[in-house]
Design a protein around this motif. Sequence first.
Motif, mmCIF file in Angstrom:
data_model
loop_
_atom_site.group_PDB
_atom_site.id
_atom_site.type_symbol
_atom_site.label_atom_id
_atom_site.label_comp_id
_atom_site.label_asym_id
_atom_site.label_seq_id
_atom_site.Cartn_x
_atom_site.Cartn_y
_atom_site.Cartn_z
ATOM 1 N N PHE A 18 0.846 -1.045 -0.017
ATOM 2 C CA PHE A 18 0.000 0.027 0.018
ATOM 3 C C PHE A 18 0.851 1.176 0.141
ATOM 4 O O PHE A 18 0.605 2.382 -0.681
ATOM 5 N N LYS A 19 2.085 1.186 0.761
ATOM 6 C CA LYS A 19 2.985 2.307 0.740
ATOM 7 C C LYS A 19 3.621 2.369 -0.528
ATOM 8 O O LYS A 19 3.695 3.483 -1.030
ATOM 9 N N GLY A 22 1.078 3.049 -3.459
ATOM 10 C CA GLY A 22 0.003 3.990 -3.515
ATOM 11 C C GLY A 22 0.795 5.132 -3.079
ATOM 12 O O GLY A 22 0.238 6.423 -3.517
ATOM 13 N N GLY A 45 -1.219 -3.984 -7.664
ATOM 14 C CA GLY A 45 -1.479 -4.628 -6.367
ATOM 15 C C GLY A 45 -0.527 -6.152 -6.782
ATOM 16 O O GLY A 45 -0.049 -6.338 -7.597
#
Length: 174
Positions: A18-19, A22, A45
Amino acid sequence: MAAKFVKISPQDIKDNPFKAIGDEWMLVTAGSLGSYNTMTASWGGLGVLWGKNIAFCVIRPTRYTYEFMEKADTFTLCFFDGKYKKALSFCGTHSGRDYDKARETGLTAAETENGSVYFNEARLVLECKKLYYDDINPRNFVDPEIDSHYPDKDYHRMYVGEIINVLKKADDTE
């Protein structure tokens, strides 16, 4: 001089996806050293699908990289330290049709043993073999707010790739 990388298994990746995707962004690259393009992405992802370790990314058909993704059997996702944020910003706001992104940013293109292009400055490289693609279909949006990401109705194509190699910067090993 080529940077030193070590191969690790996908299960040994320590990054928070996610880090890494994103917030820090990644470069999606397809083609060969003689002819490739790269673009910055913050959507995508990692996971397991069809019993394989996979990565997915999405590319709008209007992006120059799309042409390369369509022709290639493999692609790479490259992750960088924060000091490369300006380079990634350039790669996300300028077209490879008009600029040599590597020259403009100082990034150094290199080739995997399979012929995929990555960058020596990356701290982590995922080399992926395309398994599947599909076009985002707005009729399938369960949340109608998603369509607000598409004011020009230029819906992404999603690419799912099997992670066939993970290269980690040798001086970044634990």
